[in-house]
Scaffold this motif. Structure first.
Motif, PDB file in Angstrom:
ATOM      1  N   ARG A  34       0.848  -1.184  -0.073  1.00  0.00           N
ATOM      2  CA  ARG A  34       0.072  -0.065   0.042  1.00  0.00           C
ATOM      3  C   ARG A  34       0.800   1.062  -0.014  1.00  0.00           C
ATOM      4  O   ARG A  34       1.792   1.238   0.851  1.00  0.00           O
ATOM      5  CB  ARG A  34      -0.953   0.140   1.178  1.00  0.00           C
ATOM      6  CG  ARG A  34      -1.820   1.091   1.069  1.00  0.00           C
ATOM      7  CD  ARG A  34      -2.924   1.056   2.577  1.00  0.00           C
ATOM      8  NE  ARG A  34      -4.082   1.386   1.742  1.00  0.00           N
ATOM      9  CZ  ARG A  34      -5.252   1.296   2.148  1.00  0.00           C
ATOM     10  NH1 ARG A  34      -5.269   0.040   2.927  1.00  0.00           N
ATOM     11  NH2 ARG A  34      -6.477   1.570   1.666  1.00  0.00           N
ATOM     12  N   GLY A  35       0.616   2.281  -0.875  1.00  0.00           N
ATOM     13  CA  GLY A  35       1.188   3.493  -1.043  1.00  0.00           C
ATOM     14  C   GLY A  35       0.408   4.596  -0.720  1.00  0.00           C
ATOM     15  O   GLY A  35      -0.634   4.445  -0.383  1.00  0.00           O
ATOM     16  N   PRO A  36       0.926   5.676  -0.787  1.00  0.00           N
ATOM     17  CA  PRO A  36       0.237   6.933  -0.379  1.00  0.00           C
ATOM     18  C   PRO A  36      -1.052   7.038  -1.164  1.00  0.00           C
ATOM     19  O   PRO A  36      -1.949   7.770  -0.926  1.00  0.00           O
ATOM     20  CB  PRO A  36       1.090   8.247  -0.749  1.00  0.00           C
ATOM     21  CG  PRO A  36       2.477   7.400  -1.357  1.00  0.00           C
ATOM     22  CD  PRO A  36       2.354   6.074  -1.327  1.00  0.00           C
ATOM     23  N   LYS A  37      -0.976   6.442  -2.486  1.00  0.00           N
ATOM     24  CA  LYS A  37      -1.952   6.422  -3.428  1.00  0.00           C
ATOM     25  C   LYS A  37      -3.071   5.393  -3.404  1.00  0.00           C
ATOM     26  O   LYS A  37      -3.950   5.131  -4.338  1.00  0.00           O
ATOM     27  CB  LYS A  37      -1.677   7.203  -5.026  1.00  0.00           C
ATOM     28  CG  LYS A  37      -1.054   8.311  -4.996  1.00  0.00           C
ATOM     29  CD  LYS A  37      -0.918   8.700  -6.418  1.00  0.00           C
ATOM     30  CE  LYS A  37      -0.007  10.143  -6.123  1.00  0.00           C
ATOM     31  NZ  LYS A  37       0.249  10.593  -7.613  1.00  0.00           N
ATOM     32  N   GLY A  38      -2.868   4.612  -2.676  1.00  0.00           N
ATOM     33  CA  GLY A  38      -3.726   3.406  -2.545  1.00  0.00           C
ATOM     34  C   GLY A  38      -2.728   1.978  -2.545  1.00  0.00           C
ATOM     35  O   GLY A  38      -1.564   1.924  -2.530  1.00  0.00           O
ATOM     36  N   PHE A  39      -3.459   0.840  -3.094  1.00  0.00           N
ATOM     37  CA  PHE A  39      -2.804  -0.389  -3.107  1.00  0.00           C
ATOM     38  C   PHE A  39      -1.868  -0.218  -4.205  1.00  0.00           C
ATOM     39  O   PHE A  39      -1.830   0.422  -5.426  1.00  0.00           O
ATOM     40  CB  PHE A  39      -3.752  -1.375  -3.438  1.00  0.00           C
ATOM     41  CG  PHE A  39      -4.741  -1.763  -2.299  1.00  0.00           C
ATOM     42  CD1 PHE A  39      -4.075  -2.248  -1.091  1.00  0.00           C
ATOM     43  CD2 PHE A  39      -6.091  -1.413  -2.407  1.00  0.00           C
ATOM     44  CE1 PHE A  39      -4.958  -2.491   0.027  1.00  0.00           C
ATOM     45  CE2 PHE A  39      -6.930  -1.979  -1.509  1.00  0.00           C
ATOM     46  CZ  PHE A  39      -6.183  -2.394   0.073  1.00  0.00           C
ATOM     47  N   GLN A  40      -0.785  -0.990  -4.123  1.00  0.00           N
ATOM     48  CA  GLN A  40       0.215  -1.554  -5.173  1.00  0.00           C
ATOM     49  C   GLN A  40      -0.299  -2.756  -5.670  1.00  0.00           C
ATOM     50  O   GLN A  40      -0.202  -3.793  -4.751  1.00  0.00           O
ATOM     51  CB  GLN A  40       1.724  -1.338  -4.527  1.00  0.00           C
ATOM     52  CG  GLN A  40       1.959  -0.030  -4.259  1.00  0.00           C
ATOM     53  CD  GLN A  40       3.246  -0.021  -3.515  1.00  0.00           C
ATOM     54  OE1 GLN A  40       3.817  -0.992  -3.060  1.00  0.00           O
ATOM     55  NE2 GLN A  40       3.938   1.259  -3.628  1.00  0.00           N
ATOM     56  N   TYR A  41      -0.402  -2.915  -7.053  1.00  0.00           N
ATOM     57  CA  TYR A  41      -0.614  -4.490  -7.621  1.00  0.00           C
ATOM     58  C   TYR A  41       0.517  -4.734  -8.343  1.00  0.00           C
ATOM     59  O   TYR A  41       1.186  -3.966  -9.030  1.00  0.00           O
ATOM     60  CB  TYR A  41      -1.969  -4.067  -8.512  1.00  0.00           C
ATOM     61  CG  TYR A  41      -3.144  -3.500  -8.006  1.00  0.00           C
ATOM     62  CD1 TYR A  41      -4.003  -4.247  -7.177  1.00  0.00           C
ATOM     63  CD2 TYR A  41      -3.093  -2.064  -7.910  1.00  0.00           C
ATOM     64  CE1 TYR A  41      -5.212  -3.738  -6.596  1.00  0.00           C
ATOM     65  CE2 TYR A  41      -4.215  -1.495  -7.273  1.00  0.00           C
ATOM     66  CZ  TYR A  41      -5.389  -2.267  -6.651  1.00  0.00           C
ATOM     67  OH  TYR A  41      -6.520  -1.616  -6.020  1.00  0.00           O
ATOM     68  N   ASP A  42       0.501  -6.299  -8.413  1.00  0.00           N
ATOM     69  CA  ASP A  42       1.449  -6.877  -9.254  1.00  0.00           C
ATOM     70  C   ASP A  42       0.577  -7.803 -10.281  1.00  0.00           C
ATOM     71  O   ASP A  42      -0.106  -8.447  -9.922  1.00  0.00           O
ATOM     72  CB  ASP A  42       2.352  -7.827  -8.484  1.00  0.00           C
ATOM     73  CG  ASP A  42       3.250  -8.522  -9.148  1.00  0.00           C
ATOM     74  OD1 ASP A  42       3.754  -8.161 -10.276  1.00  0.00           O
ATOM     75  OD2 ASP A  42       3.483  -9.732  -8.943  1.00  0.00           O
ATOM     76  N   LEU A  43       0.619  -7.383 -11.328  1.00  0.00           N
ATOM     77  CA  LEU A  43      -0.216  -7.884 -12.530  1.00  0.00           C
ATOM     78  C   LEU A  43       0.972  -8.698 -13.416  1.00  0.00           C
ATOM     79  O   LEU A  43       1.785  -8.026 -14.089  1.00  0.00           O
ATOM     80  CB  LEU A  43      -1.008  -7.095 -13.354  1.00  0.00           C
ATOM     81  CG  LEU A  43      -2.330  -6.908 -12.746  1.00  0.00           C
ATOM     82  CD1 LEU A  43      -2.292  -5.663 -11.658  1.00  0.00           C
ATOM     83  CD2 LEU A  43      -3.269  -6.048 -13.856  1.00  0.00           C
TER      84      LEU A  43
END
Length: 84
Positions: A34-43
Motif C-alpha cells: 500500500r502506498g500513499p495513493k492506494g494499493f500497489q498491484y502486481d499483474l
C-alpha cells in the motif's frame, strides 16, 4: 468479482500474443503493498503452473485469471483498465 475493460483486455491479449508460450498464459493479480495513493498491484502474465497454491482461479470474459487468496477481498468489484 473482477472485471476487465475492453482496452485492458485488448492490451493483455497483445502482450500474450507477443510471448513465446501465449497459449498457456494466465493473468495473475496480487496486491503487494500500500502506498500513499492506494494499493500497489502486481499483474503478470504467467504460466498456469507458476500460480501459487492458494490462488483463486477465475474465468473473466474467456480469460483465465489467478487472484492471490489474500488479495481477493480487496479486489471485489474492481475493474482492470489500461491507460497510456
Amino acid at each position: 468479482m473482477l472485471s476487465i475493460s475492453p482496452k485492458a483486455r485488448e492490451m493483455l491479449d497483445q502482450f500474450a500474443i507477443n510471448a513465446d508460450d501465449s497459449d498457456e498464459l494466465v493473468l495473475r493479480i496480487e496486491i503487494i503493498g500500500r502506498g500513499p495513493k492506494g494499493f500497489q498491484y502486481d499483474l503478470q502474465l504467467v504460466n498456469h503452473e507458476e500460480g501459487k497454491e492458494d490462488d483463486i482461479h477465475l474465468e473473466i470474459d474467456g480469460m483465465n485469471v489467478l487472484v492471490a487468496e489474500k488479495s481477493k477481498i480487496y479486489l471485489e468489484g474492481t475493474t482492470i483498465d489500461y491507460k497510456e
